[in-house]
Design a protein around this motif. Structure first.
Motif, PDB file in Angstrom:
ATOM      1  N   LEU A  77       3.533   5.391  -6.020  1.00  0.00           N
ATOM      2  CA  LEU A  77       3.424   5.354  -7.478  1.00  0.00           C
ATOM      3  C   LEU A  77       2.291   6.259  -7.955  1.00  0.00           C
ATOM      4  CD1 LEU A  77       3.932   1.517  -8.005  1.00  0.00           C
ATOM      5  CD2 LEU A  77       5.442   3.313  -8.883  1.00  0.00           C
ATOM      6  N   GLU A  78       1.193   6.269  -7.221  1.00  0.00           N
ATOM      7  CA  GLU A  78       0.026   7.050  -7.620  1.00  0.00           C
ATOM      8  C   GLU A  78       0.307   8.547  -7.619  1.00  0.00           C
ATOM      9  OE1 GLU A  78      -4.747   6.623  -6.824  1.00  0.00           O
ATOM     10  OE2 GLU A  78      -3.381   6.404  -5.116  1.00  0.00           O
ATOM     11  N   ARG A  79       1.123   9.027  -6.685  1.00  0.00           N
ATOM     12  CA  ARG A  79       1.346  10.477  -6.582  1.00  0.00           C
ATOM     13  C   ARG A  79       2.570  10.956  -7.366  1.00  0.00           C
ATOM     14  NH1 ARG A  79       2.046   8.731  -1.119  1.00  0.00           N
ATOM     15  NH2 ARG A  79       4.237   8.458  -0.586  1.00  0.00           N
ATOM     16  N   ASN A  80       3.243  10.043  -8.067  1.00  0.00           N
ATOM     17  CA  ASN A  80       4.397  10.434  -8.880  1.00  0.00           C
ATOM     18  C   ASN A  80       4.148  10.127 -10.351  1.00  0.00           C
ATOM     19  OD1 ASN A  80       6.847  11.363  -7.123  1.00  0.00           O
ATOM     20  ND2 ASN A  80       5.916   9.689  -5.976  1.00  0.00           N
ATOM     21  N   GLN A  81       4.906  10.801 -11.208  1.00  0.00           N
ATOM     22  CA  GLN A  81       4.711  10.672 -12.652  1.00  0.00           C
ATOM     23  C   GLN A  81       5.613   9.619 -13.284  1.00  0.00           C
ATOM     24  OE1 GLN A  81       5.584  14.885 -13.183  1.00  0.00           O
ATOM     25  NE2 GLN A  81       3.524  15.177 -14.029  1.00  0.00           N
TER      26      GLN A  81
ATOM     27  N   GLN B 171       0.807  -1.208   0.000  1.00  0.00           N
ATOM     28  CA  GLN B 171       0.000   0.000   0.000  1.00  0.00           C
ATOM     29  C   GLN B 171       0.844   1.263   0.000  1.00  0.00           C
ATOM     30  OE1 GLN B 171      -3.253   0.334  -0.605  1.00  0.00           O
ATOM     31  NE2 GLN B 171      -3.096  -1.870  -0.990  1.00  0.00           N
ATOM     32  N   ILE B 172       1.977   1.225   0.702  1.00  0.00           N
ATOM     33  CA  ILE B 172       2.877   2.389   0.696  1.00  0.00           C
ATOM     34  C   ILE B 172       3.470   2.578  -0.687  1.00  0.00           C
ATOM     35  CG2 ILE B 172       5.038   3.308   1.608  1.00  0.00           C
ATOM     36  CD1 ILE B 172       4.358   2.056   4.276  1.00  0.00           C
TER      37      ILE B 172
ATOM     38  N   VAL C 137       8.027  15.789 -13.588  1.00  0.00           N
ATOM     39  CA  VAL C 137       8.659  16.602 -12.551  1.00  0.00           C
ATOM     40  C   VAL C 137       8.405  16.043 -11.151  1.00  0.00           C
ATOM     41  CG1 VAL C 137       8.615  18.695 -13.927  1.00  0.00           C
ATOM     42  CG2 VAL C 137       6.658  18.148 -12.461  1.00  0.00           C
ATOM     43  N   LEU C 138       7.630  14.967 -11.055  1.00  0.00           N
ATOM     44  CA  LEU C 138       7.421  14.253  -9.792  1.00  0.00           C
ATOM     45  C   LEU C 138       7.971  12.852  -9.978  1.00  0.00           C
ATOM     46  CD1 LEU C 138       3.746  15.359  -8.992  1.00  0.00           C
ATOM     47  CD2 LEU C 138       5.874  16.349  -8.112  1.00  0.00           C
ATOM     48  N   LEU C 139       9.079  12.564  -9.312  1.00  0.00           N
ATOM     49  CA  LEU C 139       9.853  11.358  -9.588  1.00  0.00           C
ATOM     50  C   LEU C 139      10.000  10.512  -8.334  1.00  0.00           C
ATOM     51  CD1 LEU C 139      11.494  10.043 -11.929  1.00  0.00           C
ATOM     52  CD2 LEU C 139      13.494  11.300 -11.089  1.00  0.00           C
ATOM     53  N   LEU C 140       9.609   9.245  -8.420  1.00  0.00           N
ATOM     54  CA  LEU C 140       9.779   8.301  -7.324  1.00  0.00           C
ATOM     55  C   LEU C 140      11.095   7.556  -7.517  1.00  0.00           C
ATOM     56  CD1 LEU C 140       8.804   6.711  -4.837  1.00  0.00           C
ATOM     57  CD2 LEU C 140       7.577   5.179  -6.420  1.00  0.00           C
TER      58      LEU C 140
ATOM     59  N   PRO D 262      -0.484  -3.520  -9.779  1.00  0.00           N
ATOM     60  CA  PRO D 262      -1.675  -3.341 -10.619  1.00  0.00           C
ATOM     61  C   PRO D 262      -1.401  -2.363 -11.765  1.00  0.00           C
ATOM     62  CG  PRO D 262      -2.263  -3.243  -8.297  1.00  0.00           C
ATOM     63  CD  PRO D 262      -0.764  -3.240  -8.349  1.00  0.00           C
ATOM     64  N   ALA D 263      -2.034  -2.612 -12.897  1.00  0.00           N
ATOM     65  CA  ALA D 263      -1.766  -1.822 -14.102  1.00  0.00           C
ATOM     66  C   ALA D 263      -1.985  -0.332 -13.885  1.00  0.00           C
ATOM     67  CB  ALA D 263      -2.628  -2.330 -15.253  1.00  0.00           C
ATOM     68  N   LYS D 264      -2.970   0.042 -13.054  1.00  0.00           N
ATOM     69  CA  LYS D 264      -3.275   1.462 -12.875  1.00  0.00           C
ATOM     70  C   LYS D 264      -2.151   2.228 -12.170  1.00  0.00           C
ATOM     71  CE  LYS D 264      -5.860   0.922  -8.522  1.00  0.00           C
ATOM     72  NZ  LYS D 264      -7.166   1.205  -7.865  1.00  0.00           N
ATOM     73  N   PHE D 265      -1.215   1.505 -11.542  1.00  0.00           N
ATOM     74  CA  PHE D 265      -0.109   2.161 -10.847  1.00  0.00           C
ATOM     75  C   PHE D 265       1.190   2.146 -11.662  1.00  0.00           C
ATOM     76  CE2 PHE D 265      -2.602   0.615  -7.045  1.00  0.00           C
ATOM     77  CZ  PHE D 265      -3.136   1.854  -6.751  1.00  0.00           C
ATOM     78  N   LEU D 266       1.168   1.531 -12.825  1.00  0.00           N
ATOM     79  CA  LEU D 266       2.381   1.480 -13.650  1.00  0.00           C
ATOM     80  C   LEU D 266       2.739   2.884 -14.131  1.00  0.00           C
ATOM     81  CD1 LEU D 266       1.824  -1.726 -15.809  1.00  0.00           C
ATOM     82  CD2 LEU D 266       3.114  -1.494 -13.676  1.00  0.00           C
ATOM     83  N   ARG D 267       4.010   3.205 -14.058  1.00  0.00           N
ATOM     84  CA  ARG D 267       4.515   4.495 -14.488  1.00  0.00           C
ATOM     85  C   ARG D 267       5.738   4.271 -15.386  1.00  0.00           C
ATOM     86  NH1 ARG D 267       0.306   5.371 -12.613  1.00  0.00           N
ATOM     87  NH2 ARG D 267      -0.316   6.885 -11.001  1.00  0.00           N
ATOM     88  N   PRO D 268       6.107   5.251 -16.217  1.00  0.00           N
ATOM     89  CA  PRO D 268       7.372   5.120 -16.946  1.00  0.00           C
ATOM     90  C   PRO D 268       8.528   4.939 -15.964  1.00  0.00           C
ATOM     91  CG  PRO D 268       6.079   6.962 -17.774  1.00  0.00           C
ATOM     92  CD  PRO D 268       5.402   6.499 -16.531  1.00  0.00           C
TER      93      PRO D 268
END
Length: 244
Positions: A58-62, A52-53, A126-129, A81-87
């Motif tokens: 992932l949700e709050r970063n680009q 969950q963390i 500009v928001l990077l995890l 989950p697919a909805k949380f996948l990011r570049p």
């Protein structure tokens, strides 16, 4: 450092560089004119990160930044989950190859954390995890700050010191006049493992630091001749040594 001796065959003798690392990795190959050895003074262990963390991050970063093979393997093993996948912006093609194709991978032309930060901005992220070690070299964060990229760093593994130096490690350290440190922890762990040898080397040899945090750690512990590499690759480290 600039003097070149010749072997019995008449060929110039290769200079010796010892890379001090805080974790196990594939050995470096020798470079023209240089013999490369490695001393490992640390080991890595996972940091528990609940799903969950990770998902909220992932949700709050680009986009996601990955600069180490260990972090790439860790991410590739997680069920996301697919909805949380990011570049995913990686520090090099070898690291990128460890990440499954379900992620969109971006590979900068140059390796290293600074290149990752620049590519993030180029793609409007500009928001990077940043998923990686608990302690980093600082190059990604420093470049990101300059560019206005906001980095959220979440540790997924930590580095701890090995129990002590082996006889082979001590012989390797004593055989060189040039060292490269890839992380601040490598500096501290070597000093903790053998403080007298560290003090001796720090007064008589040159050290190349990959990253500002590593350079600051060397200076804080009294290393006399410290030089900053333009990047983290072995080629850039050797270029730094050959420049003076």
């Amino acid at each position: 450092m600039n003097g070149r001796h010749r072997t019995e065959s008449g060929l110039p003798e290769r200079k010796r560089l010892v890379v001090v690392r805080s974790g196990q990795a594939d050995p470096f190959e020798d470079l023209p004119g240089w013999s490369i050895a490695t001393v490992v003074v640390g080991k890595q262990e996972d940091v528990h990160l609940p799903d969950q963390i990770l998902f909220h991050a992932l949700e709050r970063n680009q986009a996601v930044a990955i600069t180490s093979p260990r972090a790439a393997r860790w991410l590739g093993a997680r069920e996301i989950p697919a909805k949380f996948l990011r570049p995913v912006i990686v520090a090099g093609p070898a690291t990128g190859a460890l990440i499954p194709d379900r992620w969109t991978k971006l590979v900068p032309e140059y390796t290293g954390g600074a290149a990752v930060a620049r590519m993030a901005l180029e793609h409007g992220h500009v928001l990077l995890l940043y998923l990686g070690a608990q302690e980093t070299a600082g190059t990604l964060e420093q470049q990101a700050k300059t560019l206005g990229v906001i980095v959220e760093h979440i540790p997924i593994y930590r580095t701890v010191a090995v129990d002590g130096l082996t006889t082979s490690d001590r012989d390797t350290l004593d055989s060189s006049r040039a060292f490269a440190f890839l992380a601040p922890s490598a500096v501290r762990f070597l000093a903790d493992a053998d403080v007298h040898r560290f003090e001796y080397l720090s007064m008589r040899t040159v050290a190349v630091a990959a990253g500002e945090a590593t350079r600051e750690q060397l200076r804080e512990l009294g290393w006399r001749d410290v030089r900053a590499s333009a990047g983290p690759t072995l080629q850039e480290i050797v270029q730094t040594l050959e420049a003076k």
